[in-house]
Scaffold this motif. Structure first.
Motif, PDB file in Angstrom:
ATOM      1  N   CYS A   1      48.713  27.883  53.571  1.00 32.46           N
ATOM      2  CA  CYS A   1      49.132  29.293  53.625  1.00 32.46           C
ATOM      3  C   CYS A   1      49.277  29.821  55.049  1.00 32.46           C
ATOM      4  N   LEU A   2      49.782  28.976  55.958  1.00 36.01           N
ATOM      5  CA  LEU A   2      49.961  29.451  57.331  1.00 36.01           C
ATOM      6  C   LEU A   2      51.077  30.487  57.407  1.00 36.01           C
ATOM      7  N   ASP A   3      52.028  30.395  56.505  1.00 36.91           N
ATOM      8  CA  ASP A   3      53.207  31.250  56.623  1.00 36.91           C
ATOM      9  C   ASP A   3      53.347  32.308  55.532  1.00 36.91           C
ATOM     10  N   GLU A   4      52.419  32.312  54.582  1.00 40.97           N
ATOM     11  CA  GLU A   4      52.539  33.287  53.491  1.00 40.97           C
ATOM     12  C   GLU A   4      51.818  34.570  53.856  1.00 40.97           C
ATOM     13  N   ASN A   5      52.480  35.712  53.684  1.00 41.01           N
ATOM     14  CA  ASN A   5      51.780  36.964  53.963  1.00 41.01           C
ATOM     15  C   ASN A   5      50.969  37.395  52.739  1.00 41.01           C
ATOM     16  N   ALA A   6      50.235  38.507  52.915  1.00 35.06           N
ATOM     17  CA  ALA A   6      49.277  38.908  51.876  1.00 35.06           C
ATOM     18  C   ALA A   6      49.946  39.101  50.511  1.00 35.06           C
ATOM     19  N   LEU A   7      51.142  39.686  50.541  1.00 36.54           N
ATOM     20  CA  LEU A   7      51.808  39.981  49.279  1.00 36.54           C
ATOM     21  C   LEU A   7      52.220  38.697  48.570  1.00 36.54           C
ATOM     22  N   MET A   8      52.712  37.729  49.361  1.00 32.64           N
ATOM     23  CA  MET A   8      53.116  36.455  48.766  1.00 32.64           C
ATOM     24  C   MET A   8      51.893  35.754  48.171  1.00 32.64           C
ATOM     25  N   CYS A   9      50.775  35.813  48.882  1.00 35.80           N
ATOM     26  CA  CYS A   9      49.552  35.187  48.381  1.00 35.80           C
ATOM     27  C   CYS A   9      49.157  35.802  47.048  1.00 35.80           C
ATOM     28  N   ARG A  10      49.290  37.123  46.964  1.00 30.19           N
ATOM     29  CA  ARG A  10      48.833  37.821  45.766  1.00 30.19           C
ATOM     30  C   ARG A  10      49.628  37.374  44.546  1.00 30.19           C
ATOM     31  N   GLY A  11      50.970  37.384  44.684  1.00 28.84           N
ATOM     32  CA  GLY A  11      51.813  36.995  43.558  1.00 28.84           C
ATOM     33  C   GLY A  11      51.559  35.551  43.173  1.00 28.84           C
ATOM     34  N   CYS A  12      51.423  34.722  44.201  1.00 33.72           N
ATOM     35  CA  CYS A  12      51.255  33.290  43.974  1.00 33.72           C
ATOM     36  C   CYS A  12      49.938  33.030  43.241  1.00 33.72           C
ATOM     37  N   LEU A  13      48.864  33.687  43.685  1.00 36.49           N
ATOM     38  CA  LEU A  13      47.553  33.480  43.050  1.00 36.49           C
ATOM     39  C   LEU A  13      47.553  33.977  41.609  1.00 36.49           C
ATOM     40  N   GLU A  14      48.157  35.159  41.426  1.00 36.62           N
ATOM     41  CA  GLU A  14      48.145  35.747  40.087  1.00 36.62           C
ATOM     42  C   GLU A  14      48.842  34.820  39.094  1.00 36.62           C
ATOM     43  N   ARG A  15      49.983  34.271  39.519  1.00 30.65           N
ATOM     44  CA  ARG A  15      50.726  33.357  38.645  1.00 30.65           C
ATOM     45  C   ARG A  15      49.940  32.083  38.363  1.00 30.65           C
ATOM     46  N   ARG A  16      49.335  31.554  39.426  1.00 34.43           N
ATOM     47  CA  ARG A  16      48.597  30.299  39.253  1.00 34.43           C
ATOM     48  C   ARG A  16      47.404  30.490  38.317  1.00 34.43           C
ATOM     49  N   LEU A  17      46.760  31.660  38.431  1.00 31.11           N
ATOM     50  CA  LEU A  17      45.584  31.905  37.583  1.00 31.11           C
ATOM     51  C   LEU A  17      45.993  32.161  36.143  1.00 31.11           C
ATOM     52  N   ALA A  18      47.137  32.843  35.964  1.00 33.98           N
ATOM     53  CA  ALA A  18      47.604  33.135  34.606  1.00 33.98           C
ATOM     54  C   ALA A  18      47.815  31.830  33.833  1.00 33.98           C
ATOM     55  N   LEU A  19      48.239  30.793  34.542  1.00 28.60           N
ATOM     56  CA  LEU A  19      48.446  29.499  33.877  1.00 28.60           C
ATOM     57  C   LEU A  19      47.146  28.943  33.306  1.00 28.60           C
ATOM     58  N   LEU A  20      46.022  29.370  33.863  1.00 23.94           N
ATOM     59  CA  LEU A  20      44.722  28.911  33.359  1.00 23.94           C
ATOM     60  C   LEU A  20      44.152  29.884  32.332  1.00 23.94           C
ATOM     61  N   GLY A  21      44.888  30.974  32.059  1.00 21.10           N
ATOM     62  CA  GLY A  21      44.335  31.991  31.159  1.00 21.10           C
ATOM     63  C   GLY A  21      43.340  32.889  31.858  1.00 21.10           C
ATOM     64  N   GLU A  22      43.371  32.887  33.184  1.00 23.67           N
ATOM     65  CA  GLU A  22      42.446  33.724  33.965  1.00 23.67           C
ATOM     66  C   GLU A  22      43.222  34.904  34.550  1.00 23.67           C
ATOM     67  N   SER A  23      42.563  36.049  34.665  1.00 25.20           N
ATOM     68  CA  SER A  23      43.235  37.170  35.315  1.00 25.20           C
ATOM     69  C   SER A  23      42.505  37.536  36.601  1.00 25.20           C
ATOM     70  N   VAL A  24      43.188  38.339  37.421  1.00 25.12           N
ATOM     71  CA  VAL A  24      42.618  38.773  38.691  1.00 25.12           C
ATOM     72  C   VAL A  24      41.803  40.041  38.444  1.00 25.12           C
ATOM     73  N   GLY A  25      40.604  40.094  39.013  1.00 23.65           N
ATOM     74  CA  GLY A  25      39.737  41.258  38.792  1.00 23.65           C
ATOM     75  C   GLY A  25      40.130  42.445  39.655  1.00 23.65           C
ATOM     76  N   TYR A  26      41.365  42.948  39.461  1.00 26.02           N
ATOM     77  CA  TYR A  26      41.814  44.086  40.266  1.00 26.02           C
ATOM     78  C   TYR A  26      40.889  45.273  40.072  1.00 26.02           C
ATOM     79  N   GLY A  27      40.586  45.950  41.168  1.00 27.25           N
ATOM     80  CA  GLY A  27      39.783  47.167  41.090  1.00 27.25           C
ATOM     81  C   GLY A  27      38.300  46.909  40.884  1.00 27.25           C
TER      82      GLY A  27
END
Ligand code: 5AD
Ligand code: FES
Length: 364
Positions: A319-345
């Motif tokens: 992740c040398l070149d990914e900014n915060a927003l790209m990381c967020r989308g990427c993580l959310e998608r990767r976790l959704a594949l496992l049936g996991e969600s992001v603990g927003y808030g």
């Protein structure tokens, strides 16, 4: 053998002995590993649900007084351009973190001691306090008074890895001036100051044995850690240790790192465990594998990308070149594949810390 260890582990926290933990750490049979990961993931879900807590991490500076033989930002690495973010930069990144809905933040840097630095961090903490984030510091060894001042300025959690619980191994991977005992004393001081205390180790260090790693996990229990952050050692070419090839291939270092997560979850049950970037350096989905092995926290990097190359603790840091927003989308998608969600808030405080402190509070 593994079935009976799992059964014992599920009977309660700290039910396993060091011998059991060494068996878990050393496992290499895929079927047995599968059973252990499943049990550890079940415990993770029992304490935190199918939710992963996020803390954006700001690497606020790479100036470092330490000279650890494995670390790319050690003070003797003259190839590195040193930087320190301004308080304005840090406040801006903290706002980005809050804007992402992460609700927690980690401030990490090389080790710097002294009044000017202490005050700088205090100022940053006071500036970001109105955002209401759960703030973790990872700023190395400090005097107890400094820890206390930062706690009073708003930091609630502190990460200080012991790196290895074996003092002889510690001595082999650090210069003589670095003291294992001082690090342990710092962990105790952090407890006295009322932090949620995090520690951790590296696995796959040269000369490290499964017994060493089992004792590391017992050490986490002895310190009564609330949070654990650990990952496999990855060589950095501009360090003394990184000049020799690693003892184990990447796949085995990943296996060890994941076995450590599962064994720690099975031993301690209710602590927060981070799935660290070092896992991702060894496999593209390494952090997701960390969640399935029992971790419940991720720390996406929100440092501006222009600084990231200067904060390479090890080679191949992702992740040398990914900014915060790209990381967020990427993580959310990767976790959704496992049936996991992001603990927003959600701040995602350590369940162990909450249990430990409410147990101590006088009943109303
Ligand atoms: N490989 C893996 N982890 C490393 N760290 C430092 N150098 C390396 C490396 N080469 C870890 C240490 C430190 C944390 C900030 O990064 O455990 O505590
Ligand atoms: Fe000690 Fe970076 S110099 S971990």
């Amino acid at each position: 053998m593994v079935d009976s260890i799992i059964e014992k582990a599920l009977s309660g926290p700290r039910a396993l002995g060091a011998g059991d933990l060494a068996v878990l750490v050393a496992l290499d049979d895929p079927a047995e590993i599968g059973k252990v990961r499943e049990a550890a993931y079940g415990l993770k879900c029992r304490y935190s649900g199918k939710v992963v807590s996020m803390r954006g991490i700001i690497e606020l500076g790479n100036v470092c007084a330490k000279d650890c033989y494995y670390c790319g930002i050690r003070k003797s690495n003259a190839k590195l351009e040193r930087y320190t973010l301004s308080a304005d930069d840090i406040a801006r990144l903290a706002e980005i973190d809050a804007g992402q809905g992460y609700a927690s933040l980690v401030l990490q840097s090389g080790e710097v001691e002294g009044e000017a630095h202490t005050r700088f961090i205090e100022d940053c903490l006071r500036r970001i306090a109105p955002l209401g984030l759960g703030v973790t510091l990872s700023l190395g060894e400090q005097e107890e008074d400094v820890y206390r001042r930062w706690r009073e300025a708003g930091a609630e959690r502190y990460l200080l890895r012991i790196e290895t619980s074996n003092p002889a191994l510690y001595a082999r991977i650090h210069p003589e001036s670095h003291s294992w005992e001082r690090r342990v004393e710092c962990l105790r001081a952090l407890r006295r100051c009322g932090y949620q205390v995090g520690t951790g180790v590296m696995s796959a260090l040269p000369g490290q044995t499964p017994d060493d790693l089992a004792r590391d996990i017992v050490f986490f229990g002895e310190i009564d850690a609330d949070m654990i952050g650990m990952g496999p050692y990855i060589p950095h070419c501009d360090t003394p240790l990184g000049r020799t090839a690693p003892e184990l291939p990447a796949s085995e270092r990943l296996r060890l790192g994941l076995n450590m997560i599962s064994a720690t979850r099975l031993y301690l049950h209710d602590v927060n465990i981070a799935s660290t970037t070092a896992l991702q350096a060894l496999a593209p989905d390494g952090r997701e594998q960390g969640i399935l092995a029992g971790a419940n926290v991720m720390m996406p990097n929100i440092t501006d990308t222009k600084y990231r190359r200067s904060y390479q603790l090890y080679d191949g840091k992702p992740c040398l070149d990914e900014n915060a927003l790209m990381c967020r989308g990427c993580l959310e998608r990767r976790l959704a594949l496992l049936g996991e969600s992001v603990g927003y808030g959600r701040r995602g405080d350590s369940p162990h810390f909450l249990a430990r402190t409410s147990a101590k509070a006088p009943s109303a």
